[in-house]
Design a protein around this motif. Structure first.
Motif, short mmCIF file in Angstrom:
data_model
loop_
_atom_site.label_atom_id
_atom_site.label_comp_id
_atom_site.label_asym_id
_atom_site.label_seq_id
_atom_site.Cartn_x
_atom_site.Cartn_y
_atom_site.Cartn_z
N ASP A 3 19.10 6.81 -17.74
CA ASP A 3 18.41 7.87 -17.01
C ASP A 3 16.98 7.45 -16.72
O ASP A 3 16.47 6.48 -17.29
N SER A 4 16.33 8.16 -15.82
CA SER A 4 14.95 7.84 -15.49
C SER A 4 14.25 9.07 -14.93
O SER A 4 14.90 9.99 -14.41
N THR A 5 12.95 9.08 -15.06
CA THR A 5 12.12 10.17 -14.54
C THR A 5 11.12 9.60 -13.55
O THR A 5 10.51 8.55 -13.80
N LEU A 6 10.96 10.27 -12.42
CA LEU A 6 10.00 9.85 -11.41
C LEU A 6 9.00 10.97 -11.19
O LEU A 6 9.39 12.13 -10.98
N ILE A 7 7.73 10.65 -11.26
CA ILE A 7 6.67 11.63 -11.07
C ILE A 7 5.77 11.16 -9.93
O ILE A 7 5.35 10.01 -9.89
N ALA A 8 5.51 12.06 -8.98
CA ALA A 8 4.58 11.77 -7.88
C ALA A 8 3.55 12.89 -7.85
O ALA A 8 3.91 14.07 -7.87
N LEU A 9 2.28 12.53 -7.80
CA LEU A 9 1.24 13.54 -7.85
C LEU A 9 -0.01 13.05 -7.13
O LEU A 9 -0.12 11.88 -6.78
N ARG A 10 -0.90 13.98 -6.87
CA ARG A 10 -2.25 13.67 -6.41
C ARG A 10 -3.21 14.28 -7.42
O ARG A 10 -3.02 15.41 -7.85
N LEU A 11 -4.22 13.51 -7.79
CA LEU A 11 -5.19 14.00 -8.76
C LEU A 11 -6.30 14.77 -8.06
O LEU A 11 -7.49 14.53 -8.25
N ASN A 50 -4.50 32.84 -16.89
CA ASN A 50 -5.69 33.37 -16.23
C ASN A 50 -6.95 32.61 -16.63
O ASN A 50 -8.03 33.19 -16.77
N SER A 51 -6.81 31.32 -16.87
CA SER A 51 -7.95 30.51 -17.26
C SER A 51 -8.52 29.79 -16.04
O SER A 51 -7.95 29.84 -14.95
N ASP A 52 -9.64 29.13 -16.24
CA ASP A 52 -10.27 28.38 -15.16
C ASP A 52 -9.86 26.91 -15.18
O ASP A 52 -10.45 26.09 -14.47
N GLU A 53 -8.85 26.58 -15.99
CA GLU A 53 -8.42 25.18 -16.07
C GLU A 53 -7.87 24.72 -14.73
O GLU A 53 -7.15 25.45 -14.05
N LEU A 54 -8.21 23.50 -14.35
CA LEU A 54 -7.71 22.94 -13.10
C LEU A 54 -6.21 22.68 -13.20
O LEU A 54 -5.69 22.38 -14.27
N HIS A 55 -5.55 22.78 -12.05
CA HIS A 55 -4.11 22.52 -11.98
C HIS A 55 -3.85 21.56 -10.82
O HIS A 55 -4.63 21.48 -9.87
N TYR A 56 -2.71 20.85 -10.92
CA TYR A 56 -2.37 19.85 -9.92
C TYR A 56 -0.93 20.04 -9.45
O TYR A 56 -0.05 20.40 -10.23
N SER A 100 0.85 -1.18 0.00
CA SER A 100 0.00 0.00 0.00
C SER A 100 0.89 1.23 0.00
O SER A 100 1.95 1.24 0.62
N VAL A 101 0.46 2.26 -0.72
CA VAL A 101 1.27 3.47 -0.83
C VAL A 101 0.36 4.66 -1.09
O VAL A 101 -0.74 4.51 -1.64
N THR A 102 0.79 5.83 -0.66
CA THR A 102 0.07 7.05 -0.96
C THR A 102 1.07 8.18 -1.12
O THR A 102 2.27 8.01 -0.87
N VAL A 103 0.59 9.33 -1.56
CA VAL A 103 1.43 10.51 -1.75
C VAL A 103 0.92 11.61 -0.83
O VAL A 103 -0.27 11.93 -0.84
N ALA A 104 1.82 12.18 -0.02
CA ALA A 104 1.46 13.23 0.92
C ALA A 104 1.97 14.57 0.41
O ALA A 104 2.91 14.64 -0.38
N TYR A 105 1.33 15.65 0.87
CA TYR A 105 1.82 16.99 0.61
C TYR A 105 2.84 17.31 1.70
O TYR A 105 2.49 17.50 2.86
N ARG A 106 4.11 17.37 1.31
CA ARG A 106 5.17 17.48 2.31
C ARG A 106 5.07 18.75 3.14
O ARG A 106 5.29 18.73 4.36
N ASP A 107 4.75 19.89 2.50
CA ASP A 107 4.69 21.14 3.25
C ASP A 107 3.56 21.11 4.28
O ASP A 107 3.71 21.59 5.40
N ARG A 108 2.43 20.50 3.89
CA ARG A 108 1.32 20.42 4.84
C ARG A 108 1.63 19.44 5.97
O ARG A 108 1.25 19.67 7.12
N LEU A 109 2.32 18.35 5.63
CA LEU A 109 2.69 17.38 6.67
C LEU A 109 3.63 18.03 7.68
O LEU A 109 3.51 17.81 8.89
#
Length: 237
Positions: A171-179, A193-199, A61-70
């Motif tokens: 080489d390799s790329t690692l991406i960690a995100l929350r949707l 200045n659009s209303d598009e969602l960002h992550y 089991s794994v999850t991604v945390a927001y480090r600054d909030r933690l």
């Protein structure tokens, strides 16, 4: 969960939000440079952070945390003195004296060094420890990504929250995100200045230092300027 104060446990969802059902896959995947899936182990999904503690050891089991909030959660009600630089410590039978560069000192029962291999505590405690250069460069940047790019990423790599892509040169790329979209607060303004969602997304790029050359050195990297880090990584890829 039983090892941490209840006040911290109750606030963990601030840093580790509940999963978004049928949208996020709390797991890890690995792809080749063309997006072909190489590995995606089965991970036990959960409804909230408290369920992770109840998952049997034989499940992944794994999850991604927001480090600054933690960090904010862990520091709540904890007295912190900022701007202090430790220069040395003195161990006694009663505890530890900590000496700072401004001439002040503090006494404590336990001294925890969590500031990296170059911190004075490590050098004083284990002076014989050698730091070896493994000949690799690891670049990390936290960036804000618009939804249309995240949608493209998911289309290629799937919806695993931790994604690794292998390159052709070791080489390799690692991406960690929350949707989970960034709250449209006053402090956040996208350039269009659009209303598009960002992550919020963490991108890490690992490559052999042998790949650095005069051409790559033209891209000056400023640790305080994520855009320069991204440009460097794009050039390396």
């Amino acid at each position: 969960m039983n090892c941490i104060p209840s006040s911290v446990a109750l606030n963990l969802p601030k840093a580790i939000p509940n999963p978004v059902p049928d949208v996020e896959y709390h797991g890890v995947s690995a792809n080749d440079h063309e997006g072909n899936l190489l590995l995606r182990p089965l991970f036990k999904q959960f409804k909230n952070i408290y369920e992770i503690a109840e998952i049997p050891d034989h499940f992944l089991s794994v999850t991604v945390a927001y480090r600054d909030r933690l960090r904010d959660v862990l520091l709540e009600n904890v007295p912190v003195q900022w701007g202090k630089k430790l220069v040395r410590y003195e161990e006694t039978d009663e505890g530890v004296w900590v000496n700072f560069d401004d001439g002040s000192r503090e006494f404590c029962d336990i001294l925890v060094d969590a500031s990296g291999v170059n911190f004075p505590v490590r050098k004083q405690k284990i002076p014989e420890l050698q730091i070896n250069d493994i000949g690799a460069t690891f670049v990390v940047a936290n960036v804000v990504v618009p939804k249309h790019l995240i949608d493209r990423l998911i289309k290629v790599n799937g919806n695993s929250l931790i994604q690794k892509t292998l390159g052709l040169n070791g080489d390799s790329t690692l991406i960690a995100l929350r949707l989970i979209p960034i709250e449209q607060v006053q402090n956040f303004k996208n350039k269009n200045n659009s209303d598009e969602l960002h992550y919020r997304t963490m991108i890490a790029y690992f490559y052999s230092s042998e790949l650095d050359n005069e051409e790559t050195e033209k891209f000056k990297v400023d640790d305080n300027n994520p855009a320069s880090v991204v440009e460097h990584v794009k050039n390396m890829i």
